[in-house]
Scaffold this active site. Sequence first.
Site, PDB file in Angstrom:
ATOM      1  N   ARG A  32     -44.944  16.230  25.922  1.00 58.25           N
ATOM      2  CA  ARG A  32     -43.902  17.252  25.844  1.00 58.25           C
ATOM      3  C   ARG A  32     -44.361  18.496  25.102  1.00 58.25           C
ATOM      4  O   ARG A  32     -44.009  19.618  25.472  1.00 58.25           O
ATOM      5  CB  ARG A  32     -42.656  16.668  25.190  1.00 58.25           C
ATOM      6  CG  ARG A  32     -41.999  15.592  26.048  1.00 58.25           C
ATOM      7  CD  ARG A  32     -40.624  15.231  25.560  1.00 58.25           C
ATOM      8  NE  ARG A  32     -39.972  14.287  26.456  1.00 58.25           N
ATOM      9  CZ  ARG A  32     -38.724  13.856  26.315  1.00 58.25           C
ATOM     10  NH1 ARG A  32     -37.994  14.285  25.300  1.00 58.25           N
ATOM     11  NH2 ARG A  32     -38.209  12.998  27.169  1.00 58.25           N
ATOM     12  N   ASP A 141     -24.586  20.034  22.704  1.00 61.89           N
ATOM     13  CA  ASP A 141     -25.944  19.490  22.636  1.00 61.89           C
ATOM     14  C   ASP A 141     -26.715  20.254  21.577  1.00 61.89           C
ATOM     15  O   ASP A 141     -26.390  21.406  21.270  1.00 61.89           O
ATOM     16  CB  ASP A 141     -26.642  19.600  24.000  1.00 61.89           C
ATOM     17  CG  ASP A 141     -27.814  18.636  24.126  1.00 61.89           C
ATOM     18  OD1 ASP A 141     -27.609  17.528  24.649  1.00 61.89           O
ATOM     19  OD2 ASP A 141     -28.923  18.972  23.668  1.00 61.89           O
TER      20      ASP A 141
END
Length: 292
Positions: A32, A141
Amino acid sequence: MTETDFAFLRLLLKQRSGLALGPDKRYLAESRLSILCRRRNIESIDALMQQVRLGRHHELEAAVVEAMTTNETLFFRDNTPFNLFRDVLLSEKLAANAASRTLRIWCAAVSSGQEAYSLAMLIDGAAERLAGWKVSILGTDISGEVLEKARSGVYSQFEIQRGLPIQMLLRHFSQHGDKWQISDRLRTMVEFRQHNLLEPNGQFGRFDIVFCRNVLIYFDVPTKEKALGLLAPRLAPDGALVLGATETVVGLATTLRSDPQHRGLYRPAPPAHVPAASSLLQRPSTGSAAAH
Protein backbone atom coordinates in the site's frame (compact mmCIF):
# COMPACT_ATOMS: atom_id res chain seq x y z
CA MET A 1 10.68 -1.49 4.73
CA THR A 2 13.04 -1.77 7.65
CA GLU A 3 12.03 -3.37 10.93
CA THR A 4 12.36 0.01 12.65
CA ASP A 5 10.12 1.76 10.12
CA PHE A 6 7.54 -1.02 10.33
CA ALA A 7 7.46 -0.76 14.13
CA PHE A 8 7.02 3.01 13.83
CA LEU A 9 4.21 2.54 11.30
CA ARG A 10 2.38 0.09 13.56
CA LEU A 11 2.56 2.54 16.46
CA LEU A 12 1.43 5.43 14.27
CA LEU A 13 -1.59 3.50 13.03
CA LYS A 14 -2.51 2.41 16.55
CA GLN A 15 -2.37 5.99 17.85
CA ARG A 16 -4.10 7.69 14.91
CA SER A 17 -6.75 5.17 13.89
CA GLY A 18 -6.85 2.34 16.42
CA LEU A 19 -5.77 -0.16 13.74
CA ALA A 20 -3.78 -3.00 15.29
CA LEU A 21 -1.55 -4.03 12.39
CA GLY A 22 -0.14 -7.48 13.01
CA PRO A 23 3.60 -8.19 12.82
CA ASP A 24 2.93 -10.46 9.84
CA LYS A 25 1.44 -7.63 7.75
CA ARG A 26 4.64 -6.00 6.55
CA TYR A 27 3.94 -7.17 2.99
CA LEU A 28 0.58 -5.35 3.10
CA ALA A 29 2.24 -2.18 4.36
CA GLU A 30 4.86 -2.32 1.63
CA SER A 31 2.22 -2.89 -1.05
CA ARG A 32 0.00 0.00 0.00
CA LEU A 33 2.80 2.43 0.76
CA SER A 34 4.47 1.69 -2.59
CA ILE A 35 1.31 2.91 -4.30
CA LEU A 36 1.36 6.04 -2.14
CA CYS A 37 5.00 6.67 -3.05
CA ARG A 38 4.19 6.48 -6.76
CA ARG A 39 1.29 8.91 -6.35
CA ARG A 40 3.46 11.36 -4.42
CA ASN A 41 6.60 10.91 -6.54
CA ILE A 42 8.55 9.77 -3.50
CA GLU A 43 11.50 7.59 -4.46
CA SER A 44 11.07 4.84 -1.86
CA ILE A 45 9.22 3.70 1.23
CA ASP A 46 12.35 4.48 3.24
CA ALA A 47 12.21 8.09 2.02
CA LEU A 48 8.50 8.25 2.77
CA MET A 49 8.92 7.00 6.31
CA GLN A 50 11.84 9.33 6.91
CA GLN A 51 9.62 12.31 6.06
CA VAL A 52 6.81 11.05 8.27
CA ARG A 53 9.14 10.36 11.20
CA LEU A 54 10.33 13.98 11.12
CA GLY A 55 6.84 14.98 12.25
CA ARG A 56 6.71 18.04 10.01
CA HIS A 57 4.46 16.68 7.28
CA HIS A 58 1.06 16.21 8.89
CA GLU A 59 -0.72 15.92 5.55
CA LEU A 60 1.66 13.15 4.46
CA GLU A 61 1.19 11.39 7.79
CA ALA A 62 -2.57 11.49 7.24
CA ALA A 63 -2.08 10.06 3.75
CA VAL A 64 -0.10 7.13 5.20
CA VAL A 65 -2.87 6.41 7.71
CA GLU A 66 -5.49 6.61 4.96
CA ALA A 67 -3.53 4.25 2.73
CA MET A 68 -3.38 1.65 5.50
CA THR A 69 -6.95 1.97 6.79
CA THR A 70 -8.87 1.93 3.51
CA ASN A 71 -10.82 -1.33 3.64
CA GLU A 72 -12.79 -3.23 1.05
CA THR A 73 -16.53 -2.69 0.72
CA LEU A 74 -19.29 -3.54 -1.72
CA PHE A 75 -23.00 -3.05 -2.25
CA PHE A 76 -25.27 -5.13 0.00
CA ARG A 77 -22.25 -6.79 1.58
CA ASP A 78 -23.23 -10.04 3.35
CA ASN A 79 -26.96 -9.45 2.63
CA THR A 80 -28.12 -10.50 6.13
CA PRO A 81 -27.74 -7.04 7.76
CA PHE A 82 -29.69 -5.43 4.91
CA ASN A 83 -32.46 -8.01 5.14
CA LEU A 84 -32.52 -7.29 8.88
CA PHE A 85 -32.87 -3.58 8.18
CA ARG A 86 -35.63 -4.04 5.60
CA ASP A 87 -37.65 -6.76 7.34
CA VAL A 88 -37.19 -5.97 11.04
CA LEU A 89 -35.62 -2.63 11.95
CA LEU A 90 -37.53 -0.49 9.47
CA SER A 91 -40.88 -1.85 10.67
CA GLU A 92 -39.82 -1.29 14.29
CA LYS A 93 -38.97 2.34 13.63
CA LEU A 94 -42.13 3.00 11.64
CA ALA A 95 -44.07 2.03 14.76
CA ALA A 96 -41.79 3.57 17.40
CA ASN A 97 -41.27 6.91 15.60
CA ALA A 98 -44.80 7.37 14.28
CA ALA A 99 -45.21 10.60 16.24
CA SER A 100 -41.99 12.30 15.15
CA ARG A 101 -41.92 10.72 11.66
CA THR A 102 -38.13 10.89 11.63
CA LEU A 103 -35.51 8.21 11.06
CA ARG A 104 -31.78 8.80 11.60
CA ILE A 105 -29.17 6.28 10.48
CA TRP A 106 -25.39 6.36 10.92
CA CYS A 107 -23.03 4.27 8.81
CA ALA A 108 -19.71 4.41 10.67
CA ALA A 109 -16.54 3.54 8.72
CA VAL A 110 -18.55 3.89 5.51
CA SER A 111 -15.51 3.74 3.19
CA SER A 112 -16.50 4.62 -0.41
CA GLY A 113 -20.21 4.74 0.35
CA GLN A 114 -21.66 1.45 -0.87
CA GLU A 115 -23.20 0.54 2.51
CA ALA A 116 -24.92 3.91 2.93
CA TYR A 117 -26.26 3.85 -0.63
CA SER A 118 -27.46 0.27 -0.19
CA LEU A 119 -29.56 1.44 2.78
CA ALA A 120 -30.76 4.41 0.74
CA MET A 121 -31.98 2.03 -1.97
CA LEU A 122 -33.96 0.04 0.59
CA ILE A 123 -35.47 3.23 1.99
CA ASP A 124 -36.40 4.32 -1.52
CA GLY A 125 -38.09 0.96 -1.97
CA ALA A 126 -40.21 1.69 1.11
CA ALA A 127 -41.16 5.18 -0.09
CA GLU A 128 -44.90 4.62 0.31
CA ARG A 129 -44.52 3.51 3.92
CA LEU A 130 -42.22 6.45 4.63
CA ALA A 131 -44.31 9.12 2.92
CA GLY A 132 -44.09 12.32 4.96
CA TRP A 133 -41.11 11.08 6.96
CA LYS A 134 -37.77 12.84 7.33
CA VAL A 135 -35.06 10.22 6.75
CA SER A 136 -31.35 11.01 7.02
CA ILE A 137 -28.26 8.87 6.62
CA LEU A 138 -24.86 9.96 7.90
CA GLY A 139 -21.79 8.19 6.52
CA THR A 140 -18.44 8.76 8.24
CA ASP A 141 -14.91 7.53 7.66
CA ILE A 142 -11.41 8.42 8.73
CA SER A 143 -10.29 8.68 5.10
CA GLY A 144 -11.02 11.88 3.24
CA GLU A 145 -10.05 10.23 -0.06
CA VAL A 146 -12.71 7.51 0.07
CA LEU A 147 -15.31 10.03 1.24
CA GLU A 148 -14.73 12.09 -1.89
CA LYS A 149 -15.48 9.01 -3.94
CA ALA A 150 -18.57 8.34 -1.83
CA ARG A 151 -19.85 11.88 -2.37
CA SER A 152 -19.37 11.59 -6.12
CA GLY A 153 -21.45 8.41 -6.24
CA VAL A 154 -19.44 7.20 -9.24
CA TYR A 155 -18.42 3.54 -9.42
CA SER A 156 -16.60 1.30 -11.86
CA GLN A 157 -18.12 -1.66 -13.68
CA PHE A 158 -16.21 -3.96 -11.31
CA GLU A 159 -17.64 -2.22 -8.24
CA ILE A 160 -21.16 -2.26 -9.66
CA GLN A 161 -21.02 -5.99 -10.39
CA ARG A 162 -20.13 -6.84 -6.79
CA GLY A 163 -23.33 -7.33 -4.83
CA LEU A 164 -25.65 -4.92 -6.64
CA PRO A 165 -28.86 -6.60 -7.95
CA ILE A 166 -29.57 -5.79 -11.59
CA GLN A 167 -32.95 -4.24 -10.77
CA MET A 168 -31.24 -1.83 -8.37
CA LEU A 169 -28.65 -0.94 -11.01
CA LEU A 170 -31.31 -0.15 -13.63
CA ARG A 171 -33.41 1.86 -11.20
CA HIS A 172 -30.77 3.93 -9.42
CA PHE A 173 -27.76 4.31 -11.75
CA SER A 174 -26.97 5.88 -15.09
CA GLN A 175 -24.02 4.83 -17.22
CA HIS A 176 -21.37 7.30 -18.38
CA GLY A 177 -18.71 5.57 -20.45
CA ASP A 178 -17.21 2.83 -18.29
CA LYS A 179 -18.53 4.38 -15.06
CA TRP A 180 -21.88 4.31 -13.29
CA GLN A 181 -23.38 7.31 -11.48
CA ILE A 182 -25.87 6.86 -8.66
CA SER A 183 -29.01 9.00 -8.87
CA ASP A 184 -29.14 12.47 -7.36
CA ARG A 185 -32.20 11.36 -5.40
CA LEU A 186 -30.15 8.84 -3.43
CA ARG A 187 -27.09 11.09 -3.16
CA THR A 188 -29.17 13.75 -1.40
CA MET A 189 -30.29 11.19 1.18
CA VAL A 190 -26.73 10.67 2.46
CA GLU A 191 -24.37 13.13 4.13
CA PHE A 192 -20.69 12.14 4.29
CA ARG A 193 -18.37 13.53 6.95
CA GLN A 194 -14.80 12.73 7.98
CA HIS A 195 -14.60 11.26 11.46
CA ASN A 196 -12.34 9.00 13.51
CA LEU A 197 -14.31 6.40 15.50
CA LEU A 198 -11.97 6.91 18.44
CA GLU A 199 -12.71 10.62 18.76
CA PRO A 200 -15.69 12.32 20.48
CA ASN A 201 -18.90 12.22 18.44
CA GLY A 202 -21.46 14.09 20.53
CA GLN A 203 -21.94 16.62 17.73
CA PHE A 204 -23.79 13.98 15.71
CA GLY A 205 -26.68 13.65 18.15
CA ARG A 206 -28.57 10.36 18.52
CA PHE A 207 -29.50 7.77 15.93
CA ASP A 208 -32.21 5.17 15.57
CA ILE A 209 -29.89 2.73 13.78
CA VAL A 210 -26.10 2.58 13.65
CA PHE A 211 -24.21 0.34 11.23
CA CYS A 212 -20.58 -0.25 12.26
CA ARG A 213 -19.61 -3.43 10.44
CA ASN A 214 -16.25 -5.14 9.99
CA VAL A 215 -14.34 -2.42 11.83
CA LEU A 216 -13.85 -3.80 15.33
CA ILE A 217 -12.03 -6.84 13.92
CA TYR A 218 -9.05 -4.57 13.23
CA PHE A 219 -8.87 -3.28 16.83
CA ASP A 220 -7.32 -4.77 19.94
CA VAL A 221 -9.52 -5.22 23.03
CA PRO A 222 -8.90 -1.81 24.68
CA THR A 223 -9.57 -0.04 21.38
CA LYS A 224 -12.77 -2.05 20.82
CA GLU A 225 -13.93 -1.02 24.29
CA LYS A 226 -13.20 2.62 23.54
CA ALA A 227 -14.98 2.54 20.17
CA LEU A 228 -18.08 0.86 21.62
CA GLY A 229 -18.03 3.25 24.56
CA LEU A 230 -18.27 6.13 22.10
CA LEU A 231 -20.89 4.48 19.89
CA ALA A 232 -23.33 3.40 22.61
CA PRO A 233 -24.34 6.94 23.73
CA ARG A 234 -25.23 7.81 20.14
CA LEU A 235 -28.05 5.26 20.13
CA ALA A 236 -31.58 6.31 20.94
CA PRO A 237 -32.96 4.44 23.98
CA ASP A 238 -34.74 2.03 21.63
CA GLY A 239 -31.98 2.17 19.01
CA ALA A 240 -30.18 -0.64 17.20
CA LEU A 241 -26.47 -1.25 16.56
CA VAL A 242 -25.54 -3.58 13.69
CA LEU A 243 -22.05 -5.11 13.76
CA GLY A 244 -20.29 -7.54 11.45
CA ALA A 245 -21.02 -11.26 11.61
CA THR A 246 -17.81 -12.03 13.54
CA GLU A 247 -18.01 -9.03 15.88
CA THR A 248 -19.59 -8.80 19.32
CA VAL A 249 -20.00 -6.49 22.29
CA VAL A 250 -19.91 -9.36 24.80
CA GLY A 251 -17.26 -8.67 27.41
CA LEU A 252 -16.56 -5.28 25.87
CA ALA A 253 -19.51 -2.99 26.62
CA THR A 254 -21.90 -3.19 29.56
CA THR A 255 -24.14 -0.53 28.03
CA LEU A 256 -25.08 -2.79 25.11
CA ARG A 257 -26.77 -6.17 24.96
CA SER A 258 -27.18 -8.81 22.27
CA ASP A 259 -30.54 -9.25 20.59
CA PRO A 260 -31.27 -12.96 21.11
CA GLN A 261 -33.24 -13.24 17.89
CA HIS A 262 -30.86 -11.64 15.44
CA ARG A 263 -27.14 -12.26 15.11
CA GLY A 264 -25.06 -9.11 14.85
CA LEU A 265 -27.80 -6.90 16.33
CA TYR A 266 -27.30 -5.09 19.64
CA ARG A 267 -29.52 -2.85 21.73
CA PRO A 268 -28.92 -0.36 24.56
CA ALA A 269 -28.84 -2.26 27.84
CA PRO A 270 -31.52 -1.26 30.35
CA PRO A 271 -30.13 1.03 33.06
CA ALA A 272 -28.93 -0.70 36.20
CA HIS A 273 -31.52 -0.67 38.98
CA VAL A 274 -30.77 1.95 41.60
CA PRO A 275 -32.65 1.52 44.91
CA ALA A 276 -34.92 4.38 45.85
CA ALA A 277 -33.43 6.87 48.30
CA SER A 278 -36.05 6.03 50.90
CA SER A 279 -35.09 2.35 50.89
CA LEU A 280 -31.45 3.25 51.34
CA LEU A 281 -32.36 5.10 54.53
CA GLN A 282 -34.19 2.14 56.03
CA ARG A 283 -32.32 -0.15 58.41
CA PRO A 284 -33.36 -3.65 59.36
CA SER A 285 -34.75 -4.03 62.89
CA THR A 286 -32.25 -5.41 65.38
CA GLY A 287 -34.64 -5.69 68.35
CA SER A 288 -35.62 -3.25 71.14
CA ALA A 289 -33.10 -0.72 72.27
CA ALA A 290 -31.75 -1.24 75.77
CA ALA A 291 -33.10 1.08 78.46
CA HIS A 292 -30.74 3.38 80.18
